[in-house]
Design a protein around this motif. Sequence first.
Motif, PDB file in Angstrom:
ATOM      1  N   ASP A 181      16.934  11.029   6.099  1.00 16.50           N
ATOM      2  CA  ASP A 181      16.227  10.491   4.829  1.00 16.50           C
ATOM      3  C   ASP A 181      14.965   9.666   5.770  1.00 16.50           C
ATOM      4  OD1 ASP A 181      14.974   9.437   2.972  1.00 16.50           O
ATOM      5  OD2 ASP A 181      16.967   9.037   1.636  1.00 16.50           O
ATOM      6  N   GLY A 182      13.733  10.258   5.538  1.00 14.78           N
ATOM      7  CA  GLY A 182      12.631   9.545   6.212  1.00 14.78           C
ATOM      8  C   GLY A 182      12.360   8.392   5.545  1.00 14.78           C
ATOM      9  N   PHE A 183      12.841   7.963   4.519  1.00  9.33           N
ATOM     10  CA  PHE A 183      12.516   6.509   4.056  1.00  9.33           C
ATOM     11  C   PHE A 183      12.849   5.270   4.849  1.00  9.33           C
ATOM     12  CE2 PHE A 183      14.326   2.923   1.680  1.00  9.33           C
ATOM     13  CZ  PHE A 183      13.377   2.173   1.381  1.00  9.33           C
ATOM     14  N   PHE A 184      14.235   5.543   5.551  1.00 14.10           N
ATOM     15  CA  PHE A 184      14.758   4.548   6.303  1.00 14.10           C
ATOM     16  C   PHE A 184      13.948   4.214   7.545  1.00 14.10           C
ATOM     17  CE2 PHE A 184      17.981   5.945   3.543  1.00 14.10           C
ATOM     18  CZ  PHE A 184      18.117   4.722   2.836  1.00 14.10           C
ATOM     19  N   PRO A 185      13.775   5.281   8.145  1.00  8.44           N
ATOM     20  CA  PRO A 185      12.755   4.859   9.501  1.00  8.44           C
ATOM     21  C   PRO A 185      11.504   4.441   9.186  1.00  8.44           C
ATOM     22  CG  PRO A 185      13.095   7.353   9.384  1.00  8.44           C
ATOM     23  CD  PRO A 185      14.223   6.467   8.359  1.00  8.44           C
ATOM     24  N   VAL A 186      10.851   5.105   8.190  1.00 14.07           N
ATOM     25  CA  VAL A 186       9.335   4.629   7.754  1.00 14.07           C
ATOM     26  C   VAL A 186       9.612   3.095   7.359  1.00 14.07           C
ATOM     27  CG1 VAL A 186       7.621   4.921   6.246  1.00 14.07           C
ATOM     28  CG2 VAL A 186       8.552   7.001   7.292  1.00 14.07           C
ATOM     29  N   ALA A 187      10.625   2.650   6.645  1.00 12.55           N
ATOM     30  CA  ALA A 187      10.606   1.371   6.052  1.00 12.55           C
ATOM     31  C   ALA A 187      10.969   0.301   7.485  1.00 12.55           C
ATOM     32  CB  ALA A 187      11.814   1.312   5.034  1.00 12.55           C
ATOM     33  N   VAL A 188      11.700   0.836   8.220  1.00 10.93           N
ATOM     34  CA  VAL A 188      11.989  -0.241   9.135  1.00 10.93           C
ATOM     35  C   VAL A 188      10.883  -0.501  10.233  1.00 10.93           C
ATOM     36  CG1 VAL A 188      13.204  -0.262  11.541  1.00 10.93           C
ATOM     37  CG2 VAL A 188      14.509   0.659   9.622  1.00 10.93           C
ATOM     38  N   VAL A 189      10.026   0.749  10.495  1.00  6.95           N
ATOM     39  CA  VAL A 189       8.863   0.335  11.180  1.00  6.95           C
ATOM     40  C   VAL A 189       8.026  -0.567  10.336  1.00  6.95           C
ATOM     41  CG1 VAL A 189       6.737   1.633  12.081  1.00  6.95           C
ATOM     42  CG2 VAL A 189       9.178   2.576  12.268  1.00  6.95           C
ATOM     43  N   CYS A 190       7.665  -0.440   9.178  1.00  8.54           N
ATOM     44  CA  CYS A 190       7.179  -1.199   8.357  1.00  8.54           C
ATOM     45  C   CYS A 190       7.180  -2.687   8.310  1.00  8.54           C
ATOM     46  CB  CYS A 190       6.678  -0.613   6.816  1.00  8.54           C
ATOM     47  SG  CYS A 190       5.820   0.863   6.814  1.00  8.54           S
ATOM     48  N   ILE A 191       8.425  -2.887   8.086  1.00 11.02           N
ATOM     49  CA  ILE A 191       9.419  -4.307   7.819  1.00 11.02           C
ATOM     50  C   ILE A 191       9.039  -5.028   9.398  1.00 11.02           C
ATOM     51  CG2 ILE A 191      11.200  -5.528   7.862  1.00 11.02           C
ATOM     52  CD1 ILE A 191      12.083  -3.646   5.674  1.00 11.02           C
ATOM     53  N   VAL A 192       9.403  -4.430  10.400  1.00 16.09           N
ATOM     54  CA  VAL A 192       9.360  -4.874  11.815  1.00 16.09           C
ATOM     55  C   VAL A 192       7.629  -5.264  12.018  1.00 16.09           C
ATOM     56  CG1 VAL A 192       9.208  -4.470  14.335  1.00 16.09           C
ATOM     57  CG2 VAL A 192      11.231  -3.974  12.695  1.00 16.09           C
TER      58      VAL A 192
ATOM     59  N   CYS B 149      -1.934  -6.529   6.204  1.00 17.19           N
ATOM     60  CA  CYS B 149      -0.594  -7.187   6.235  1.00 17.19           C
ATOM     61  C   CYS B 149       0.288  -6.693   5.105  1.00 17.19           C
ATOM     62  CB  CYS B 149      -0.857  -8.695   5.548  1.00 17.19           C
ATOM     63  SG  CYS B 149      -1.488  -8.862   3.829  1.00 17.19           S
ATOM     64  N   LYS B 150      -0.070  -5.727   4.196  1.00 13.34           N
ATOM     65  CA  LYS B 150       0.753  -5.408   2.925  1.00 13.34           C
ATOM     66  C   LYS B 150       1.409  -4.081   3.495  1.00 13.34           C
ATOM     67  CE  LYS B 150      -2.210  -7.258  -0.608  1.00 13.34           C
ATOM     68  NZ  LYS B 150      -3.059  -7.292  -1.865  1.00 13.34           N
ATOM     69  N   ILE B 151       1.214  -3.741   4.794  1.00 12.90           N
ATOM     70  CA  ILE B 151       1.662  -2.423   5.442  1.00 12.90           C
ATOM     71  C   ILE B 151       3.286  -2.802   5.564  1.00 12.90           C
ATOM     72  CG2 ILE B 151       2.057  -1.069   7.307  1.00 12.90           C
ATOM     73  CD1 ILE B 151      -0.642  -1.156   7.635  1.00 12.90           C
ATOM     74  N   GLY B 152       3.731  -4.091   5.756  1.00 19.80           N
ATOM     75  CA  GLY B 152       4.989  -4.717   5.975  1.00 19.80           C
ATOM     76  C   GLY B 152       6.028  -4.310   4.703  1.00 19.80           C
ATOM     77  N   TYR B 153       5.585  -4.514   3.536  1.00 19.98           N
ATOM     78  CA  TYR B 153       6.466  -4.069   2.499  1.00 19.98           C
ATOM     79  C   TYR B 153       6.160  -3.004   1.658  1.00 19.98           C
ATOM     80  CZ  TYR B 153       3.160  -6.860  -0.014  1.00 19.98           C
ATOM     81  OH  TYR B 153       1.769  -7.452  -0.565  1.00 19.98           O
ATOM     82  N   MET B 154       5.148  -2.308   2.046  1.00  7.91           N
ATOM     83  CA  MET B 154       4.770  -1.254   1.110  1.00  7.91           C
ATOM     84  C   MET B 154       5.419  -0.116   1.146  1.00  7.91           C
ATOM     85  SD  MET B 154       2.149  -0.337  -0.783  1.00  7.91           S
ATOM     86  CE  MET B 154       1.202  -1.676  -0.584  1.00  7.91           C
ATOM     87  N   ALA B 155       6.328   0.163   2.024  1.00  5.30           N
ATOM     88  CA  ALA B 155       7.257   1.282   2.005  1.00  5.30           C
ATOM     89  C   ALA B 155       8.418   1.293   1.067  1.00  5.30           C
ATOM     90  CB  ALA B 155       7.970   1.517   3.323  1.00  5.30           C
TER      91      ALA B 155
END
Length: 601
Positions: free
Chosen positions: A559-570, A368-374
């Motif tokens: 910036d790799g942060f944004f695509p990784v964060a989007v995938v995690c939140i979805v 579950c914590k993958i969602g907001y970990m980024a």
Amino acid sequence: SVAVYVVALPFISLRKRIIIMRKKPSPDEDIILTPSKVAINIPGPSPIRRASVTKEHIKNNQMDSSPKRPKEGKGHKHLRTSVALASPSSRSDSLITMPPISSSSHSSHNHSPRTTVEDMKNMAWLILLYLIQGVPLGLCHGAIPFLLQKNASYTQLGIFSLCQYPYSLKLLWSPIVDSIYYPKIGRRKSWIIPIQLIAGTIMLFLSRNIDWMLSSEQGLFPITATFMVLVMLMATQDIAVDGWALTMLPAAKLGYGSTCQTIGLNGGFFLSFTVLLALSSPEFCNAYLRSATNQNEEAGVLTISQYLTFWGWALIFVSLVLFLYKKEIPHEGADDEEELSVAEVYHRIRRIITLPSIRQLVFSLWVCKIGYMAVESVGSLKLLERGFKREDLALFALIQFPFVMLSSFLGGKWASRQKPLALWLKGYRFELLFSTLSMIIFYVLPTNGEVSTTLYTVILILFLLGSCSNTLMFVSQGSFFLRISDKAIGGTYLTLLNTISNFGATWPKFFILSAVDWATSGKCVDPLDASRDLGSCHTDEHSKLACADRGGECTVYVDGFFPVAVVCIVFGAGFSFYMARRYVPLQDLTEAAWIPRSLRK
């Protein structure tokens, strides 16, 4: 924080104990009120003289004052009634009991006696011990990554995050801590005292070597290895303190153990992150602490070396005081612990982890914590890249601290009054929402560090709301863990549950930081000739300096942060629906679901 907690505790612990009944009892009836059931002692010659019924029977006027067995009316078919009839030669009264169906497996926790001075002293000790644990963990999670960020890439920060793993693997040696001890010192003190003495010595060693470890490329692996040992010691101390909390506090006050843990750990993190970064910042000290004639642009009023020296001696001092003045005597209202060998404890753990409920718990908390970990792992570092100063983030944490304390109090209170995992799910969904908003703010944030007051305020509010939701999740989950823990194996069961949760927050960090580094794309561009390719570069300081040496400027295209964060939140948003169907219902299981059949008494 300890003083505020001690003063506020008597007021927080008060609960509503009066049940309004439509039908008042007769003067001959002796009514005993508890939160889970109401028992009425009915005088008379009948062999059945005492009845225990649920509050709904009283409220709906479904109980007759005669000594007859209560009937299962409509809406009460789920209640099971057991009858014990006394013979004339046995006791003068018999018992009709109707056990309440509750999500909590420990009905004794529902009755909350008055908090005594001794209880408050024990809670103060727990807060202090968790505070000691929080200081090195705060360095590991907060200050050190910030200090490394200037000269390290995300992958190198991911390597340093490996030092957090022992805290998530402490279950492997927790049976040893639970079973081997020196009786004259105490079951828990036998481990806490030497561990804190060793940890204090390591912090004194670090105080002499931390500067070159942070400034040199060769210092990454030594500092990672040293903090890994330090975290392992604190993980072992946590096992002992968790086990001590189960006997130091009465059974009805075990829910406050989670509150003590929250206050202590957050207090240690606050000192090792906010206080340290603020007092070591020349800008912060010149602006708020120094006079106009006493400015120093080179250093703050406190260095990390001095900070480590202070806490090294503090751990040694507290260990000596603990050895001399604090006796390890179980509370009168605490549950007794069995004396088990190491092999027996490992056997119980093996049986416990095969339970279907534990397997469901493991899968849910590990994913579950993958969602907001980024956002949680990279968000603060991204602010530094966008021009924020370390003292700005330290000020955020300073303002955030009282909100965390308040949310821990309220979370403990709410978790004791309603189903804790339902409260956890609300906090989880709020955390995903705040992570999404934070990611959007990071995207529109200017790169030159010129942030308007409005945008600065919005970022601060998101930090506060995110920390409150995270604390709410932590406290409600801790309350649930305390309810279902089997006291027969002391702190090992609680350590098992906490290990499951901690590992879910630890294992994704390295992969997420590496993914951000991998997804980031940049080039070293000649400012005079844009067509001239000088190679690739990344956002870390070494890469930028290498690009400058080649006569170019580092320009990041993706910036790799944004695509990784989007995938995690979805992913987290979708997984929250799974948690609602499979994880939250675990709070409604009975005690039998958490203890193997062969281990039940």
